[in-house]
Design a protein around this motif. Sequence first.
Motif, PDB file in Angstrom:
ATOM      1  N   LEU A 101       0.816  -1.213   0.000  1.00  0.00           N
ATOM      2  CA  LEU A 101       0.000   0.000   0.000  1.00  0.00           C
ATOM      3  C   LEU A 101       0.853   1.268   0.000  1.00  0.00           C
ATOM      4  O   LEU A 101       0.373   2.340  -0.380  1.00  0.00           O
ATOM      5  N   SER A 102       2.116   1.140   0.409  1.00  0.00           N
ATOM      6  CA  SER A 102       3.040   2.277   0.397  1.00  0.00           C
ATOM      7  C   SER A 102       3.810   2.378  -0.914  1.00  0.00           C
ATOM      8  O   SER A 102       4.690   3.228  -1.061  1.00  0.00           O
ATOM      9  N   GLY A 103       3.509   1.477  -1.853  1.00  0.00           N
ATOM     10  CA  GLY A 103       4.133   1.537  -3.174  1.00  0.00           C
ATOM     11  C   GLY A 103       5.396   0.716  -3.326  1.00  0.00           C
ATOM     12  O   GLY A 103       6.126   0.875  -4.308  1.00  0.00           O
ATOM     13  N   PHE A 104       5.654  -0.196  -2.387  1.00  0.00           N
ATOM     14  CA  PHE A 104       6.858  -1.015  -2.447  1.00  0.00           C
ATOM     15  C   PHE A 104       6.511  -2.470  -2.731  1.00  0.00           C
ATOM     16  O   PHE A 104       5.385  -2.908  -2.529  1.00  0.00           O
ATOM     17  N   GLY A 105       7.507  -3.210  -3.167  1.00  0.00           N
ATOM     18  CA  GLY A 105       7.374  -4.645  -3.313  1.00  0.00           C
ATOM     19  C   GLY A 105       8.021  -5.324  -2.123  1.00  0.00           C
ATOM     20  O   GLY A 105       8.864  -4.734  -1.438  1.00  0.00           O
ATOM     21  N   ALA A 106       7.618  -6.559  -1.885  1.00  0.00           N
ATOM     22  CA  ALA A 106       8.193  -7.311  -0.764  1.00  0.00           C
ATOM     23  C   ALA A 106       8.169  -8.795  -1.081  1.00  0.00           C
ATOM     24  O   ALA A 106       7.344  -9.263  -1.873  1.00  0.00           O
ATOM     25  N   PHE A 107       9.073  -9.509  -0.430  1.00  0.00           N
ATOM     26  CA  PHE A 107       9.214 -10.951  -0.653  1.00  0.00           C
ATOM     27  C   PHE A 107       9.585 -11.598   0.668  1.00  0.00           C
ATOM     28  O   PHE A 107      10.566 -11.204   1.314  1.00  0.00           O
TER      29      PHE A 107
END
Length: 196
Positions: free
Chosen positions: A130-136
């Motif tokens: 929601l903050s515009g980042f990707g995550a894994f």
Amino acid sequence: MMTDTLHALTSRRSAKFLRGPGPDAQTLRKMFQAAACAPDHGALRPWRYVVIEGPQAIGRLADMAIGAVRASGDPRMTDEKEKAVRQWLAEIPLIVAVAQKIDHGGRIPEQEQLLAAGASVMNLLNAAHLSGFGAFWSTGLGTYVEAVQEALGFDALDHKFLGFLAIGTPAADSGPAKRPEPESFVRVWTGEAVGA
């Protein structure tokens, strides 16, 4: 507004290949505030996070984890695998190590403590998205090697180590993920015997 929020949640997907920039300190703090909003039976707050940020700290993480995996005798850490792991980590601006703090009091079953920690991680993943980042969320890098857990400050007697979250800007647009239809995993129970 609700439609936009649901769309944002249903558009989240794991993004393994990341680069800078990562979240700034204020955004990261808000993401951790979201992580603390997880359902939590007994208010134990069993989630624990360690932030590893920047190329020097992430490089030291790579050295420590790869060394510990090799020392454990795990044959999967070949020279090729080590090279790939180091190349992957070299691009990532932020790693968050994740653990569950175990409450040994017996009041809340450990399974419920683990579920609360997992819910906290999911909140963090959603907040990143929601903050515009990707995550894994990765369980590589020696998640199941006790020396890695200990080096990060998680005593194995009091913590269950759950892996690492890589957070940053997606290196490429992967498009929407293919998801199952709800009918494939949801059913209605009416009180009648199953199969009757």
